[in-house]
Enzyme design. Structure first.
Site, mmCIF file in Angstrom:
data_model
loop_
_atom_site.group_PDB
_atom_site.id
_atom_site.type_symbol
_atom_site.label_atom_id
_atom_site.label_comp_id
_atom_site.label_asym_id
_atom_site.label_seq_id
_atom_site.Cartn_x
_atom_site.Cartn_y
_atom_site.Cartn_z
ATOM 1 C CD GLN A 54 12.816 -14.545 35.390
ATOM 2 O OE1 GLN A 54 14.047 -14.476 35.367
ATOM 3 N NE2 GLN A 54 12.049 -13.860 34.549
ATOM 4 C CE1 TYR A 58 5.380 -10.790 23.706
ATOM 5 C CE2 TYR A 58 4.901 -8.914 25.114
ATOM 6 C CZ TYR A 58 5.157 -9.438 23.865
ATOM 7 O OH TYR A 58 5.203 -8.596 22.773
ATOM 8 C CD GLU A 72 3.480 -17.674 26.975
ATOM 9 O OE1 GLU A 72 4.094 -18.214 26.032
ATOM 10 O OE2 GLU A 72 3.938 -16.715 27.618
ATOM 11 C CG ASP A 118 8.577 -11.023 31.697
ATOM 12 O OD1 ASP A 118 9.619 -10.591 31.164
ATOM 13 O OD2 ASP A 118 8.577 -11.950 32.527
ATOM 14 C CB CYS A 133 15.808 -10.276 30.323
ATOM 15 S SG CYS A 133 15.193 -10.872 28.737
#
Length: 453
Positions: free
Chosen positions: A273, A305, A329, A382, A409
């Site tokens: 982030q 993720y 992932e 995510d 997001c």
């Protein structure tokens, strides 16, 4: 141009400057905006997804950059390619909103010609409280239109204690990652909005204080493609010049990030982030939104993720070292780090794989007892900006976990996926939103969905 040897040297005061990461595929350049389009006087009505405002001219929708709802502006039309709408850039504010302020980044201000305005801070002309209110409007509207959910949402500011050095009123000093582009003549700067035109700048005020002075905005890098600046929370910052050639140790240089008392290892070029306080903010939000009564530490809990294990660790820290959780992932290097970062939990594991394929394999191989553990599970996901999408949502719904905590997001992608979950028997129980990208239109949301019994 800086001596290449100097770029590779590291010191306590000056970070290493390394020729950087493996080549990235070239992106198609956006169509450059027209500079000779008609100039209109427009009354701005509302905000739209993507950081532009909405006006109308003779019944046609016009998306206007650098304007605020309630204003009257003179704007130049830059794109008439769509029959249903046009795009325009504000040239002059005729009747200003009380929420209009001087832009904290001079090179992005409305007093500059639009083609010379730095991109990446498209809300900087708006007072911070109004920025968050507009982001909330976009999220609320998206949830209603695409998710079928009427829900009031407040966009929360990041706790200043989590972002020392940031200015919460100006919305500056928060970016720990920053990419500057390099043009054909070696000049460094951001792109102009909706363009691949490099804009020379004298400062980068969104960057954290230890990074901003290192931005080589007054240097030339002939033959380079971009300059990346990275300021991990532990160790020295980096300035990385990308020449398009893979250099030994480029992307795989390890760095460390601290969240609370926990330290995460990752590659310098790996995802993290960008806001200094974002990782701690999202970790706390995920912990808050997991419903205690629905959580089973022995179930087949997942972090999809999962990156380097940030949110899986948040679950482990909240519910203890008996938690079973699998991080999934697609980036093998991130998975490798996740395995190390989650070593405190015996029941934690990290798997490399695409989420859709992993879920297919999981469903195909699950025994009756494993299916029972999946139905008792909490799933954290995510996904990238495009969202999880119908295929992944339907695969998850078929596994019927008790609850999902979705970190998003993009408000439209989140709302779309909420709507698909609703088709399969899940309701939106709670949602929180955070201003992790001040002075931009971006907003992060965390939502909890539970199965309707």
């Amino acid at each position: 141009m800086v001596n290449p040897d100097r770029r590779r040297r590291s010191s306590a005061r000056r970070p290493a400057r390394a020729q950087g990461a493996a080549p990235r595929p070239a992106r198609p350049a956006p169509a450059e905006p027209r500079l000779d389009g008609p100039v209109l006087e427009l009354d701005v009505e509302r905000i739209a997804h993507g950081g532009v405002a909405v006006a109308r001219h003779e019944g046609r929708v016009v998306f206007v950059a650098d304007a605020i709802p309630g204003e009257r502006v003179r704007a130049r039309v830059t794109d008439t390619g769509k029959a249903k709408f046009w795009r325009a850039e504000t040239l002059e504010v005729l009747d200003a909103s009380p929420d209009r302020r001087e832009h904290p980044w001079a090179e992005a201000g409305v007093d500059r010609a639009p083609e010379h305005r730095a991109g990446g801070a498209e809300f900087g002309h708006i007072a911070m409280s109004r920025q968050r209110a507009l982001k909330a409007e976009v999220l609320v509207d998206a949830l209603a239109r695409f998710g079928g959910v009427e829900r009031a949402v407040e966009v929360e500011a990041v706790d200043p204690a989590l972002a020392p050095g940031a200015d919460p009123e100006l919305g500056t000093g928060w970016r720990t990652r920053l990419r500057l582009q390099v043009d054909a003549e070696g000049r460094v700067g951001p792109y102009a909005a909706r363009s691949h035109r490099v804009v020379p700048v004298a400062s980068v005020p969104l960057a954290v204080p230890e990074l901003a002075p290192l931005a080589p905005v007054d240097e030339r890098f002939a033959g380079a493609r971009s300059v990346d600046l990275v300021a991990p929370s532990l160790g020295n910052p980096w300035v990385v010049v990308d020449t398009g050639e893979a250099t030994r140790g480029g992307r795989t240089q390890r760095i460390e990030e601290q969240v609370g008392d926990r330290v995460f290892r990752l590659d310098r070029g790996g995802f993290w982030q960008v806001h200094r306080g974002a990782a701690a903010t999202l970790s706390a939000a995920v912990q808050d939104l997991v419903h205690d009564e629905l959580f089973d530490p022995r179930a087949a809990n997942h972090d999809l993720y999962g990156g380097v294990g940030l949110l899986a660790a948040a679950i482990g820290d909240r519910f203890g070292d008996t938690v079973r959780i699998t991080s999934v992932e697609s980036d093998a290097r991130a998975t490798e780090h996740a395995g190390t970062n989650l070593a405190d939990w015996v029941g934690a594991r990290a798997v490399t794989g695409r989420v859709d394929r992993y879920l297919d394999e999981l469903a195909a191989a699950a025994s009756p007892s494993e299916r029972e553990r999946l139905r008792a599970a909490t799933i954290v996901l995510d996904p990238p900006r495009s969202g999880a999408g119908r295929q992944v949502v339907e695969r998850l719904a078929a596994l019927a976990p008790r609850q999902l905590v979705y970190v998003a997001c993009d408000p439209v992608a989140l709302a779309r996926d909420v709507g698909i979950f609703a088709e399969h028997g899940y309701r939106l129980d709670a949602v929180r939103a955070f201003d992790l990208f001040p002075n931009t239109h971006h907003v992060e949301a965390v939502a909890r969905l539970t199965a309707i019994v």
